[in-house]
Design a protein around this motif. Structure first.
Motif, short mmCIF file in Angstrom:
data_model
loop_
_atom_site.label_atom_id
_atom_site.label_comp_id
_atom_site.label_asym_id
_atom_site.label_seq_id
_atom_site.Cartn_x
_atom_site.Cartn_y
_atom_site.Cartn_z
N TRP A 1 39.93 10.40 -116.91
CA TRP A 1 40.41 10.87 -115.61
C TRP A 1 40.04 12.34 -115.45
N THR B 1 40.57 -1.29 -118.64
CA THR B 1 40.95 -0.27 -119.62
C THR B 1 40.56 1.12 -119.12
N PRO B 2 41.58 2.00 -118.91
CA PRO B 2 41.25 3.35 -118.44
C PRO B 2 40.31 4.05 -119.42
N VAL C 1 48.50 9.57 -112.77
CA VAL C 1 47.49 8.98 -113.66
C VAL C 1 48.16 7.94 -114.55
N ASP C 2 49.34 8.27 -115.06
CA ASP C 2 50.01 7.36 -115.99
C ASP C 2 50.34 6.02 -115.34
N LEU D 1 46.28 -0.55 -114.06
CA LEU D 1 44.94 -1.01 -114.39
C LEU D 1 44.98 -1.88 -115.64
N THR D 2 45.69 -1.39 -116.65
CA THR D 2 45.76 -2.12 -117.91
C THR D 2 46.34 -3.52 -117.70
N SER E 1 47.22 4.06 -114.51
CA SER E 1 46.60 3.57 -115.76
C SER E 1 47.33 2.33 -116.26
N THR E 2 48.66 2.35 -116.16
CA THR E 2 49.44 1.19 -116.58
C THR E 2 49.11 -0.02 -115.71
N LEU F 1 40.30 8.54 -111.47
CA LEU F 1 40.56 7.72 -112.66
C LEU F 1 39.51 6.62 -112.72
N GLY G 1 37.96 3.20 -115.08
CA GLY G 1 38.26 2.26 -116.15
C GLY G 1 37.24 1.14 -116.17
#
Ligand SMILES: C[S@@+](CC[C@H](N)C(=O)[O-])C[C@H]1O[C@@H](n2cnc3c(N)ncnc32)[C@H](O)[C@@H]1O
Length: 254
Positions: A205, A201-202, A188-189, A195-196, A192-193, A249, A251
């Protein structure tokens, strides 16, 4: 063009989705999506949409769905399933044969919602696909990704009493998946990075399966609705969601 999914299409569509686990997956993801989706008739792009198990229910709700897949065999399954729907639902679904990495060019459009479920695990790296998905999301739109969870790879070999494999799985990022194909896991981390970095923006999840992944539940003797209700609750909360074999996840585009 070779189609590696031609050999897996029957096992996935007629096998995996016919199980309790398959039904739980569709139900849980659908319920999670409903928390985030704009109202119909918003547009939905399902990248690696396969037989449209996740996007066909959205077409039934009035969303305008594009199923994009690189496998003609999987799209044939999707066409077959959609052909059995009422005419208004059929009219809301179109099909695009293309690599997800070229989705923006292949569709020539952006979408209110972009789904990519159960696809990243078959790719060597997530970066090109995430960049392509982000390009397809309209301003303010939603991106929904389901990926294999790198933090729980030891569970399956341990439950199968393959202890050497289970020990190795704590530091592994790949495994042979349930369809017999090699798969790659994400976190997930990290996603998420990524995506950002593409202006997504996440937002949340979730887990997807737990108990139905750990047990081989027979369809005949199982109250699938009851299992799905339990799985949905588990998918929403700690510590259960973190133990799921896959994660979901979502976003929003800025
Ligand atoms: C496990 S299935 C998931 C199907 C669907 N998303 C679902 O959740 O039911 C994986 C799908 O991804 C497709 N796929 C794999 N790599 C792809 C790529 N690079 N571009 C587009 N589709 C891809 C396969 O053809 C297959 O239909």
């Amino acid at each position: 063009m070779s189609d590696p999914w031609a050999a897996l299409a029957d096992a996935f569509v007629d096998g995996a989705y016919a199980t309790v686990k398959g039904r739980v997956r569709t139900y849980v993801l659908h319920r999670q999506l409903l928390r985030h989706l704009p109202e119909p008739p918003a547009t939905v792009l399902d990248v690696g949409g396969g037989a449209a198990h996740q996007s066909l229910p959205l077409a039934r709700l009035g969303y305008r769905v594009t199923v994009l897949d690189s496998s003609e065999a999987m799209l044939a399954k999707a066409r077959q399933r959609v052909a059995a729907e009422p005419a208004d639902v059929q009219h809301r679904v179109r099909f695009v044969l293309a690599e997800g990495e070229n989705a923006a060019e292949a569709t020539g459009a952006t979408f209110d919602v972009v789904l990519c479920h159960g696809v990243l695990m078959y790719l060597d790296r997530p970066e090109p696909m995430i960049a392509a998905l982000a390009r397809c999301v309209a301003p303010g739109g939603l991106l929904s990704i389901m990926a294999l969870n790198a933090h729980t790879l030891a569970v399956r070999p341990a439950l199968e009493r393959r202890w050497t494999d289970a020990l190795a799985a704590f530091t592994a990022t790949t495994e042979i998946g349930v369809l017999g194909a090699p798969t790659r896991a994400d976190t997930v981390d990290h996603l998420s990075t990524l995506l950002t970095s593409h202006a997504i923006t996440p937002a949340a999840w979730y887990g997807v399966w737990l108990f139905s992944d750990w047990q081989d539940l027979p369809v005949q003797d199982t109250d699938v609705e009851a299992v799905a209700a339990v799985e949905l609750e588990a998918s929403l909360r700690d510590p259960y969601r973190a133990m799921s074999r896959v994660f979901h996840l979502v976003g929003h585009h800025a």
